[in-house]
Design a protein around this motif. Structure first.
Motif, PDB file in Angstrom:
ATOM      1  N   SER A 139      41.775  37.757  45.515  1.00 38.78           N
ATOM      2  CA  SER A 139      42.838  38.181  44.596  1.00 38.78           C
ATOM      3  C   SER A 139      43.206  37.013  43.688  1.00 38.78           C
ATOM      4  N   VAL A 140      43.766  37.327  42.535  1.00 39.77           N
ATOM      5  CA  VAL A 140      44.373  36.262  41.719  1.00 39.77           C
ATOM      6  C   VAL A 140      45.460  35.556  42.528  1.00 39.77           C
ATOM      7  N   ALA A 141      46.028  36.260  43.499  1.00 41.87           N
ATOM      8  CA  ALA A 141      47.081  35.663  44.332  1.00 41.87           C
ATOM      9  C   ALA A 141      46.538  34.545  45.221  1.00 41.87           C
ATOM     10  N   TYR A 146      52.957  32.959  43.222  1.00 35.37           N
ATOM     11  CA  TYR A 146      54.054  33.696  42.577  1.00 35.37           C
ATOM     12  C   TYR A 146      55.088  34.050  43.624  1.00 35.37           C
ATOM     13  N   TYR A 152      50.403  36.578  51.743  1.00 38.30           N
ATOM     14  CA  TYR A 152      49.346  37.363  51.078  1.00 38.30           C
ATOM     15  C   TYR A 152      48.455  36.437  50.247  1.00 38.30           C
ATOM     16  N   MET A 184      46.272  42.704  38.719  1.00 41.30           N
ATOM     17  CA  MET A 184      46.987  43.967  38.941  1.00 41.30           C
ATOM     18  C   MET A 184      46.084  45.198  38.737  1.00 41.30           C
ATOM     19  N   PHE A 189      47.781  50.091  46.768  1.00 39.63           N
ATOM     20  CA  PHE A 189      48.173  48.731  47.157  1.00 39.63           C
ATOM     21  C   PHE A 189      49.695  48.526  47.171  1.00 39.63           C
ATOM     22  N   ARG A 193      52.389  47.917  50.049  1.00 36.25           N
ATOM     23  CA  ARG A 193      53.173  46.670  50.022  1.00 36.25           C
ATOM     24  C   ARG A 193      54.667  46.944  50.150  1.00 36.25           C
ATOM     25  N   GLN A 242      47.958  41.304  31.476  1.00 35.55           N
ATOM     26  CA  GLN A 242      48.533  40.452  32.528  1.00 35.55           C
ATOM     27  C   GLN A 242      48.052  39.015  32.283  1.00 35.55           C
TER      28      GLN A 242
HETATM   29  C1  8X3 Z   1      47.103  41.774  44.266  1.00 32.34           C
HETATM   30  C2  8X3 Z   1      47.190  41.454  42.824  1.00 32.34           C
HETATM   31  O1  8X3 Z   1      48.696  40.714  40.953  1.00 32.34           O
HETATM   32  O2  8X3 Z   1      49.755  41.755  42.908  1.00 32.34           O
HETATM   33  O3  8X3 Z   1      46.147  41.031  44.911  1.00 32.34           O
HETATM   34  O4  8X3 Z   1      48.843  39.551  43.116  1.00 32.34           O
HETATM   35  S1  8X3 Z   1      48.692  40.828  42.438  1.00 32.34           S
END
Ligand code: 8X3
Ligand code: NDP
Length: 252
Positions: A139-141, A146, A152, A184, A189, A193, A242
């Protein structure tokens, strides 16, 4: 049928779209997830096109993962690509407000589950050798912090570094490894969450243009079908609408 793809988390989102994308190209499918009914529906949908083997599986259960892989009937026992997609985020609130169990669930699924499946399927990928792929959904995460990302994001940073380290060990085997890191994307998802808050999920996606599950499935298919001498190490993908946020600053 020429090749088989093993997909975790095929009951929804990226995993289900990926199953459909590979079926379009004639690949045999091993599809897993916890929701049996969804797997059965997908089998009915796709088995007119390609051979489909479904298995109810919780990736957190290492014994069950190994048993599934050991019991795969021909032709599903010759695996060309593993898509480690099963995963989830929980608890979007600040770390100091999160229940410990939610952290454990993310670690057990996104880290331990992914490792369980990789360890069990790897011997089959080594048998296939040249051109085989492990595609891990990060993921970008995993790269960018953030608020509310806590465990996560850390679990997806694990996915990235595990992918890179696997690359080093597998470099002479022909088995490729990729960390695909989406931003995103509209799937279930956010529903997961937020523990079932459909309004929150709709609000997140409705005022922008998120990625779709099909967008990511296309990238997964692209990576898995590149010529055998090419390895995409990491593919980070965001919607055009994004980008990164500012640093967090505490002010008086
Ligand atoms: C989930 C994408 O942008 O919610 O891995 O972190 S984001
Ligand atoms: P969905 O919630 O739509 O799909 C998640 C899938 O994971 C489901 O098929 C679910 O199946 C499966 N899963 C969850 N826990 C387990 C478990 N313990 N054992 C087996 N399967 C499990 O979300 P996405 O498609 O968006 O998510 C797929 C992956 O992509 C995840 O790893 C997620 O972290 C990642 N990701 C998502 C992004 C997004 O914005 N949507 C962005 C970046 C990464 P079941 O419940 O039937 O077990």
């Amino acid at each position: 049928m020429t090749q088989v793809v093993f997909i975790t988390g095929a009951t929804s989102g990226f995993g289900r779209a990926t199953a459909r994308r590979f079926a379009e190209a004639g690949w045999g499918l091993v599809l897993s997830g916890r929701r049996q009914e969804r797997l059965e529906e997908l089998k009915v949908e796709l088995e007119a096109k390609v051979p489909v083997h479904i298995a109810t599986l919780d990736v957190r259960d290492a014994t069950a993962v190994q048993a599934l892989v050991d019991s795969l009937p021909a032709p599903f026992d010759k695996i060309h690509a593993l898509i480690n997609n099963a995963g989830l985020a929980l608890a979007p609130e600040a770390a100091q407000k999160v229940a410990l169990q939610d952290w454990h669930t993310m670690i057990d699924t996104n880290i331990t589950g992914l490792v369980n499946v990789t360890h069990a399927v790897l011997p089959k990928l080594l048998e296939t050798g040249k051109g085989a792929s492990i595609i891990n959904i990060g993921s970008v995460a995993g790269e960018w912090p953030y608020p509310g990302g806590h465990v996560y994001g850390a679990s997806k940073a694990f996915v990235k570094q595990f992918s890179f380290n696997l690359r080093c060990d597998l470099v002479s085997t022909g088995v490729r490894v990729t960390d695909i890191a989406p931003g995103m994307a509209e799937t279930e998802f956010t529903l997961v969450r937020t523990k079932g808050n459909q309004a929150a999920s709709d609000a997140l996606y409705s005022t922008t243009t998120p990625l779709s599950a099909e967008d990511i499935a296309e990238q997964i298919f692209y990576v898995a079908t590149l010529p055998a001498h090419i390895n995409i190490n990491r593919l980070e993908i965001m919607p055009s609408r994004q980008a990164w946020g500012p640093f967090a600053v505490d002010r008086d």
